[in-house]
Design a protein around this motif. Structure first.
Motif, PDB file in Angstrom:
ATOM      1  N   ASN A  89       0.840  -1.186   0.000  1.00 49.83           N
ATOM      2  CA  ASN A  89       0.000   0.000   0.000  1.00 49.83           C
ATOM      3  C   ASN A  89       0.881   1.244   0.000  1.00 49.83           C
ATOM      4  OD1 ASN A  89      -2.015   1.815   0.271  1.00 49.83           O
ATOM      5  ND2 ASN A  89      -2.769   1.078   2.231  1.00 49.83           N
ATOM      6  N   PHE A  90       1.423   1.601  -1.149  1.00 49.16           N
ATOM      7  CA  PHE A  90       2.351   2.717  -1.240  1.00 49.16           C
ATOM      8  C   PHE A  90       1.683   4.056  -0.978  1.00 49.16           C
ATOM      9  CE2 PHE A  90       5.152  -0.027  -3.917  1.00 49.16           C
ATOM     10  CZ  PHE A  90       6.283   0.114  -3.157  1.00 49.16           C
ATOM     11  N   SER A  91       0.432   4.183  -1.350  1.00 49.61           N
ATOM     12  CA  SER A  91      -0.181   5.506  -1.377  1.00 49.61           C
ATOM     13  C   SER A  91      -0.844   5.906  -0.070  1.00 49.61           C
ATOM     14  CB  SER A  91      -1.232   5.566  -2.489  1.00 49.61           C
ATOM     15  OG  SER A  91      -2.252   4.619  -2.250  1.00 49.61           O
ATOM     16  N   GLY A 126       6.766  10.749  -5.947  1.00 54.98           N
ATOM     17  CA  GLY A 126       6.792  12.096  -6.498  1.00 54.98           C
ATOM     18  C   GLY A 126       5.566  12.903  -6.160  1.00 54.98           C
ATOM     19  N   LYS A 127       5.091  12.793  -4.931  1.00 52.43           N
ATOM     20  CA  LYS A 127       3.899  13.517  -4.491  1.00 52.43           C
ATOM     21  C   LYS A 127       4.336  14.801  -3.786  1.00 52.43           C
ATOM     22  CE  LYS A 127       0.672  10.947  -2.567  1.00 52.43           C
ATOM     23  NZ  LYS A 127      -0.447  11.025  -3.543  1.00 52.43           N
ATOM     24  N   GLY A 128       4.270  15.914  -4.501  1.00 53.50           N
ATOM     25  CA  GLY A 128       4.634  17.196  -3.920  1.00 53.50           C
ATOM     26  C   GLY A 128       6.118  17.459  -3.880  1.00 53.50           C
ATOM     27  N   VAL A 129       6.905  16.535  -4.393  1.00 57.02           N
ATOM     28  CA  VAL A 129       8.355  16.654  -4.416  1.00 57.02           C
ATOM     29  C   VAL A 129       8.865  15.833  -5.592  1.00 57.02           C
ATOM     30  CG1 VAL A 129       8.787  14.662  -2.928  1.00 57.02           C
ATOM     31  CG2 VAL A 129      10.393  16.564  -2.910  1.00 57.02           C
ATOM     32  N   LYS A 130      10.029  16.156  -6.095  1.00 52.45           N
ATOM     33  CA  LYS A 130      10.577  15.401  -7.213  1.00 52.45           C
ATOM     34  C   LYS A 130      10.767  13.939  -6.818  1.00 52.45           C
ATOM     35  CE  LYS A 130      14.424  15.322 -10.505  1.00 52.45           C
ATOM     36  NZ  LYS A 130      15.719  15.953 -10.907  1.00 52.45           N
ATOM     37  N   GLU A 166      -7.354  24.350   0.883  1.00 52.77           N
ATOM     38  CA  GLU A 166      -7.206  23.976  -0.515  1.00 52.77           C
ATOM     39  C   GLU A 166      -6.188  22.844  -0.643  1.00 52.77           C
ATOM     40  OE1 GLU A 166      -6.060  26.071  -4.815  1.00 52.77           O
ATOM     41  OE2 GLU A 166      -6.271  27.271  -2.974  1.00 52.77           O
ATOM     42  N   LYS A 167      -6.503  21.867  -1.453  1.00 51.83           N
ATOM     43  CA  LYS A 167      -5.606  20.736  -1.651  1.00 51.83           C
ATOM     44  C   LYS A 167      -4.298  21.221  -2.266  1.00 51.83           C
ATOM     45  CE  LYS A 167      -5.709  15.997  -3.433  1.00 51.83           C
ATOM     46  NZ  LYS A 167      -6.545  14.995  -4.138  1.00 51.83           N
ATOM     47  N   ASN A 168      -3.198  20.873  -1.617  1.00 52.26           N
ATOM     48  CA  ASN A 168      -1.890  21.350  -2.066  1.00 52.26           C
ATOM     49  C   ASN A 168      -0.827  20.355  -1.606  1.00 52.26           C
ATOM     50  OD1 ASN A 168       0.641  22.711  -2.298  1.00 52.26           O
ATOM     51  ND2 ASN A 168      -0.412  24.684  -2.290  1.00 52.26           N
ATOM     52  N   GLN A 169      -0.385  19.506  -2.522  1.00 54.09           N
ATOM     53  CA  GLN A 169       0.552  18.452  -2.159  1.00 54.09           C
ATOM     54  C   GLN A 169       1.898  19.014  -1.716  1.00 54.09           C
ATOM     55  OE1 GLN A 169      -0.171  14.996  -2.143  1.00 54.09           O
ATOM     56  NE2 GLN A 169       1.721  15.054  -0.952  1.00 54.09           N
ATOM     57  N   ILE A 189       6.758   7.955   1.278  1.00 53.03           N
ATOM     58  CA  ILE A 189       5.741   7.776   0.242  1.00 53.03           C
ATOM     59  C   ILE A 189       5.814   8.908  -0.773  1.00 53.03           C
ATOM     60  CG2 ILE A 189       3.250   7.728  -0.197  1.00 53.03           C
ATOM     61  CD1 ILE A 189       2.961   6.428   2.607  1.00 53.03           C
ATOM     62  N   CYS A 190       5.934  10.150  -0.263  1.00 60.63           N
ATOM     63  CA  CYS A 190       5.967  11.302  -1.162  1.00 60.63           C
ATOM     64  C   CYS A 190       7.176  11.245  -2.091  1.00 60.63           C
ATOM     65  CB  CYS A 190       5.977  12.596  -0.349  1.00 60.63           C
ATOM     66  SG  CYS A 190       4.414  12.930   0.523  1.00 60.63           S
TER      67      CYS A 190
END
Length: 370
Positions: free
Chosen positions: A58-60, A286-290, A254-257, A281-282
């Protein structure tokens, strides 16, 4: 109440003798920069490489910290913030000014618990609100005196009536859990709000929790995010994690990764394992970061070494699949085991598959299906 911290005299939080909380400090890192260096894994040095396998993972999944559904107030009465109010929060009853000296001198406090209790009592009888909160804590934990939750509440109430934010937060927790008083969420909210509006970060975080789950108040995600933000700005680690979650999922903000990563990072750098796992995870996805899978592995490792089961499972999958690190089935099994013994379902399933197919461990169908 849960994990009350004695009203210390210095600016460092002092943990109760009965439940010390050791914190693992992780190396400093910044979004877009190198994550902490990877500690060596705590598993067998014997290496054995097996064919590549693909196990579910469950990576996400990100984790909202709410103290396992408990409100915790960590009280540090020597930190008495100036009064401030939320423009949108309902007003609370006013308190009379606190009497007695503002701070207790740490060097004057006897080291012997019984002597210290008598010393606090002398000041408390003179109306010193901080000492009164100390007395409440001593009764709560039996520190230098027989444990008595009702007397703890009485002394927290005396201090709280003087406007002492730490005692107000403790009193809120007493009413939340029915410790020394009948459980009453309405009264708990009232005292919590008083402390939060004075700028007490633990009360602010707790008030955010109440709003997020609709405990004693109407559920209001905007108010929850507002109060998490107030506490997070003061460095409250759980509030930082929660605020990251709010930005991650657009709860009350507001949604902002990218902002989510900023707050996860602040909590992760304070050693919070859930935040460290979220950073893993991020980075991995690459969720909100490279995207940087190796950086993700390093964050998983930091959290896993604190015993955090989801991070241990994530790290096991990385070893199993060679994601960001050299593939090693035995290391994968070791980390699955660490998470599985904590009853983490995904790790238990992955470990079962390892036993079923003999990956990193001798094939054992009994172990696989038990």
């Amino acid at each position: 109440m849960d994990n009350l911290v004695p009203p210390a005299q210095s600016h460092s939080i002092v943990s109760p003798p009965s439940s010390p909380n050791s914190k693992t400090t992780c190396p400093s890192s910044h979004v877009g920069h190198s994550p902490p260096s990877s500690p060596s894994p705590t598993c067998s040095p014997t290496l054995s490489y097996s064919p590549h396998s693909s196990l579910d993972h469950n990576f996400s999944r990100l984790y909202l910290s709410h103290d396992d559904d408990h409100i915790h107030s960590h009280i540090h009465p020597s930190h008495q913030p100036s009064s401030s109010s939320s423009p949108s929060a309902p007003s609370s009853p006013s308190c009379s000014p606190r009497s007695g000296p503002h701070h207790l001198e740490h060097s004057h406090i006897p080291k012997d618990p019984k002597e210290a209790f008598r010393w606090y009592m002398d000041l408390a009888d003179q109306g010193n609100a901080q000492a009164q909160c100390h007395i409440g804590w001593c009764y709560e934990y039996g520190h230098g005196v027989d444990r008595d939750e009702k007397l703890a509440v009485e002394w927290f109430k005396k201090s709280a009536d003087h406007g002492y934010a730490g005692a107000q937060c403790n009193l809120s927790t007493c009413y939340e859990h029915g410790k020394g008083v009948p459980r009453d969420e309405t009264i708990a909210i009232t005292w919590c709000r008083m402390a939060a509006e004075q700028g007490h970060p633990h009360a602010q975080r707790n008030l955010g929790y109440y709003y997020r789950y609709g405990k004693g108040v109407e559920k209001d995600l905007k108010q929850a995010a507002y109060w998490f933000g107030k506490a997070a700005e003061q460095g409250h680690v759980q509030a930082q994690l929660n605020l990251g979650w709010c930005h991650e999922h657009g709860e009350g903000v507001e949604k902002n990764q990218a902002k989510a990563v900023e707050w996860y990072l602040k909590a992760a750098e304070q050693g919070h394992p859930k935040a460290q796992c979220n950073m893993g995870i991020c980075y991995e996805h690459g969720k909100g970061v490279k995207k940087d899978v190796q950086a993700g592995v390093k964050w998983y490792t930091v959290a896993a070494e604190q015993g955090y089961a989801p991070a241990q499972c994530s790290l096991g999958v990385c070893y199993e699949n060679g994601r960001g690190i050299e593939r090693n089935d035995k290391y994968a099994v070791d980390f699955y085991k660490k998470a599985a013994v904590q009853c983490y379902p995904q790790a238990q399933r992955n470990l079962g598959l390892c036993y079923e197919y003999g990956r990193g461990v001798e094939r054992d169908l009994y172990q696989a299906f038990k």
